[in-house]
Enzyme design. Structure first.
Site, mmCIF file in Angstrom:
data_model
loop_
_atom_site.group_PDB
_atom_site.id
_atom_site.type_symbol
_atom_site.label_atom_id
_atom_site.label_comp_id
_atom_site.label_asym_id
_atom_site.label_seq_id
_atom_site.Cartn_x
_atom_site.Cartn_y
_atom_site.Cartn_z
ATOM 1 N N ASN A 95 0.876 -1.180 0.000
ATOM 2 C CA ASN A 95 0.000 0.000 0.000
ATOM 3 C C ASN A 95 0.908 1.222 0.000
ATOM 4 O OD1 ASN A 95 -2.116 -1.709 0.347
ATOM 5 N ND2 ASN A 95 -2.731 -0.957 2.353
ATOM 6 N N GLY A 96 0.506 2.257 -0.729
ATOM 7 C CA GLY A 96 1.312 3.486 -0.731
ATOM 8 C C GLY A 96 1.912 3.748 -2.100
ATOM 9 N N HIS A 152 -24.986 34.428 -8.260
ATOM 10 C CA HIS A 152 -23.717 34.766 -8.911
ATOM 11 C C HIS A 152 -23.240 33.634 -9.823
ATOM 12 C CE1 HIS A 152 -23.436 38.388 -6.551
ATOM 13 N NE2 HIS A 152 -23.703 37.679 -5.465
ATOM 14 N N LYS A 212 -12.282 4.613 1.001
ATOM 15 C CA LYS A 212 -12.696 5.026 2.335
ATOM 16 C C LYS A 212 -11.571 5.766 3.034
ATOM 17 C CE LYS A 212 -15.435 5.122 5.835
ATOM 18 N NZ LYS A 212 -16.488 6.146 5.675
HETATM 19 C C1 G6P Z 1 -12.323 9.851 1.522
HETATM 20 C C2 G6P Z 1 -13.634 9.277 2.011
HETATM 21 C C3 G6P Z 1 -14.498 10.379 2.593
HETATM 22 C C4 G6P Z 1 -13.748 11.113 3.694
HETATM 23 C C5 G6P Z 1 -12.395 11.622 3.204
HETATM 24 C C6 G6P Z 1 -11.539 12.099 4.359
HETATM 25 O O1 G6P Z 1 -12.550 10.678 0.436
HETATM 26 O O2 G6P Z 1 -14.315 8.636 0.948
HETATM 27 O O3 G6P Z 1 -15.683 9.824 3.129
HETATM 28 O O4 G6P Z 1 -14.519 12.175 4.151
HETATM 29 O O5 G6P Z 1 -11.669 10.572 2.566
HETATM 30 O O6 G6P Z 1 -11.224 10.996 5.165
HETATM 31 P P1 G6P Z 1 -10.934 11.036 6.695
HETATM 32 O O7 G6P Z 1 -10.767 9.596 7.068
HETATM 33 O O8 G6P Z 1 -9.663 11.811 6.859
HETATM 34 O O9 G6P Z 1 -12.062 11.676 7.380
#
Ligand code: G6P
Length: 614
Positions: free
Chosen positions: A100-101, A510, A609
């Site tokens: 990952n990364g 606007h 996520k």
């Molecule tokens: C992704 C997820 C969002 C989330 C965002 C920030 O885009 O799909 O649902 O709000 O990351 O993630 P975090 O875990 O930092 O709140």
């Protein structure tokens, strides 16, 4: 985003890996794969698509072995296809690796390796790392653990990796930097690895969260050994996992998102626990109490976050400025980190993150830390990287959020941020006792109000059916309802793929007003409060151009009812706290529209996520 699972033990690894990958599906991915070590051979199976596609692909020829690794990939280098999917093998076929990364200097390393005769099959940075490890091992004759350590000291970027080796069937090696990795320690010399605890919790509660630049050797005979990239041995710190398996299941709902929407009355109460004392009219937040002077003397709060968490930050801007009279700036973490911002020692940086792993938010924190600001984290995932990196913080206690579209995490964040604003206001003397008591009582009533709003589900479903084929939608709100409009629009586009925009209602004229015609649904938050009349005027502007109005109104409203095509009533709520209630119909609406359009509600296309790359 990408998910990692690994197993070394006595059981057949394949079912454990598949189950683990399914638990990680919520992170968002586009291909998956497994590698199993059996009788001195490594068998890699991988394909584009869902974990169920991988299972179909392997039906009837399930790979065997008691050591294995599995991966869900979210494409970064090269398109999502069978070849780019992980695991990747070394050129000599001895190693299999998942990652990952992002390895930022992979192109230079790849070129050097090609010059030395390496041949690559995929477009990935991961395959380059696998070959680099092999190259070091062959060239220098060191053992695999040392070869991995040396290879990782050459790479820049972020990684969480797990490697298996056909020359060493009794071990598995993992390492991480800026991307989380958890090791589970089972009985009988078993080891589990996960990019988070979800694939592990079913088997063991004893875990070690690897720190950045640590390499872990899991050996059936000698146990767990951790060494840093700088070659310093570390004593593994074993912690007990707090999450329960039941909280990871759907509990009778069709989708995690719906379950999580309905969990909100409970998750908001969980945010209050130990913090709000209704009888005494008091709020205590240890992260603030322990740093009281810093909050009293703070000149400014800078909120950094991404996505839905950024919207929660925008709501907090209203709360902190109004209640605690503290100036607030809300920043996209991704912009803030590269902007050379002015950060003073008396600034407090509040990082909001559900996952606690978002790469941009993490980088923003690190930058602010170097400049001497006090960092406060508002995270949901206990033990996450951000929660461990910040100086102090408050967990949102919403429980695991699996649906990619954030719902209960948002209301939990806003609840915690409200508690924070009230705590700081008490300390700074910016709130009267009367208002404090009123807001505490009001906050305490929010879970019941959310329960009440959830009863509008059938009505929201009916409205969803009318607008499910819209191609565009506009969301309007004023004051702290503006971030709710942004959040409503985000929910709709994330999971139903309808283009939607959130706007402060007055800004409509606007620009967006040019888009309004009889095809355009306009969702407006028109609850009672100081801008109610102004919003009513904005509704009239939409009606004059034949737009369709779907308004969220305070129970008993008559004026908007007379103008709107549909109204959804929410219980009368103090203006300060309306976002916690008014967001619920928007969550339900996007859920129903997505279901009606046949979209994958919990795992929308292209989204992740937990966004662990920048
Ligand atoms: C992704 C997820 C969002 C989330 C965002 C920030 O885009 O799909 O649902 O709000 O990351 O993630 P975090 O875990 O930092 O709140």
């Amino acid at each position: 985003m990408c998910g990692i699972v690994g197993y070394l033990g006595t059981e057949q690894a394949y079912p454990i890996l598949i189950k683990g990958l399914k638990r990680l599906e919520y992170r968002g991915y586009d291909s998956s794969g497994v590698a199993l070590l059996n009788e001195g051979e490594i068998e890699i199976s991988k394909c584009r698509g869902k974990v169920s596609d991988l299972e179909d692909h392997l039906a009837g020829k399930v790979p065997e072995g008691v050591v294995g690794i599995g991966h869900t990939r979210w494409a970064t280098h090269g398109p999502p296809n069978d070849i780019n999917a992980h695991p990747h093998a070394s050129g000599d076929g001895t190693l299999a690796l998942i990652h990952n990364g992002i390895i930022e200097n992979y192109a230079t390393i790849k070129e050097e390796l090609i010059n030395r005769g390496h041949v690559f099959k995929s477009d990935t940075d991961t395959e380059v790392l696998t070959h680099l490890i092999e190259d070091i091992r062959t060239k220098t004759g060191v053992d695999l653990f040392e070869a991995i350590r040396l290879a990782l000291s050459e790479v820049h970027g972020a990684y969480a990796i797990v490697v298996i080796d056909k020359k060493n069937p009794d071990m598995m090696i993992a390492a991480k930097k800026s991307s989380p990795l958890v090791i589970g320690i089972g009985g009988n010399g078993e080891f589990y690895v996960g990019s988070d605890a979800t694939p592990i919790v079913e088997y063991t509660k004893n875990v070690v969260y690897l720190e950045d630049e640590e390499v872990a050797l899991m050996d059936r005979k000698s146990g767990l050994k951790i060494v840093t990239i700088q070659n310093k041995e570390k004593v593994p710190y074993i912690q007990e996992l707090e999450i329960k398996l039941e909280t990871l299941e759907k509990g009778g709902y069709d989708y995690f998102m719906l379950k999580e929407i309905y969990e909100q009355p409970r998750s908001i109460i969980d945010c209050f626990r130990g913090r709000m004392n209704l009888q005494k009219g008091e709020i205590r937040m240890s992260g603030i109490d322990d740093n009281e002077e810093k909050w009293i003397n703070a000149k400014r709060v800078i909120i950094v976050a991404c996505g839905t968490s950024w919207h929660a930050g925008l709501v907090a801007e209203y709360l902190f400025e109004d209640i605690a009279r503290l100036s607030v700036e809300v920043e996209y973490a991704s912009e803030f980190r590269y902007r050379n911002p002015i950060i003073n020692k008396d600034d407090i940086v509040v990082a909001i993150s559900q996952s606690g792993e978002t790469a941009d938010t993490l980088a923003a924190i690190e930058m602010a830390k170097k400049q001497g600001a006090h960092i406060f984290g508002v995270c949901n995932v206990v033990g996450s990287t951000i929660s461990r990196t910040t100086d102090s913080g408050a967990y949102t206690h919403a429980g695991p959020e699996i649906g990619v579209a954030s719902t209960k995490a948002f209301t939990a964040q806003v609840t915690v941020l409200t508690l924070m604003a009230l705590t700081v206001a008490q300390k700074r003397g910016t709130i009267t006792d009367a208002r404090l008591h009123r807001l505490i009582a009001e906050l305490n009533s929010i879970p019941d109000k959310v329960t009440e709003v959830l009863k509008t589900n059938d009505q929201v479903e009916y409205i969803s059916d009318i607008y499910k084929n819209a191609t565009n939608a506009l969301y309007l709100g004023r004051g702290s309802s503006f971030p709710v409009a942004l959040e409503g629009a985000l929910k709709l586009k994330e999971i139903s793929y309808i283009h939607a925009e959130g706007y402060p209602a007055a800004e409509m004229k606007h620009g967006p007003i040019a888009l309004i015609d009889e095809e355009m649904p306009v969702f407006v938050i028109a609850t009672h409060g100081q801008s109610y009349e102004k919003v009513v005027s904005n509704i009239q502007e939409v009606k004059a151009r034949k737009g369709k109005i779907i308004a969220i109104v305070t129970a008993g409203d008559t004026a908007v009812k007379g103008m709107a095509d549909h109204v959804i009533e929410i219980p009368k709520t103090d203006e300060t706290l309306v976002p916690l209630v008014s967001v619920i119909p928007f969550q339900l609406l996007s859920y129903h529209i997505a279901v009606m359009r046949g979209c994958n509600v919990d795992q929308p296309r292209n989204l992740a996520k937990s966004v662990t790359v920048e």
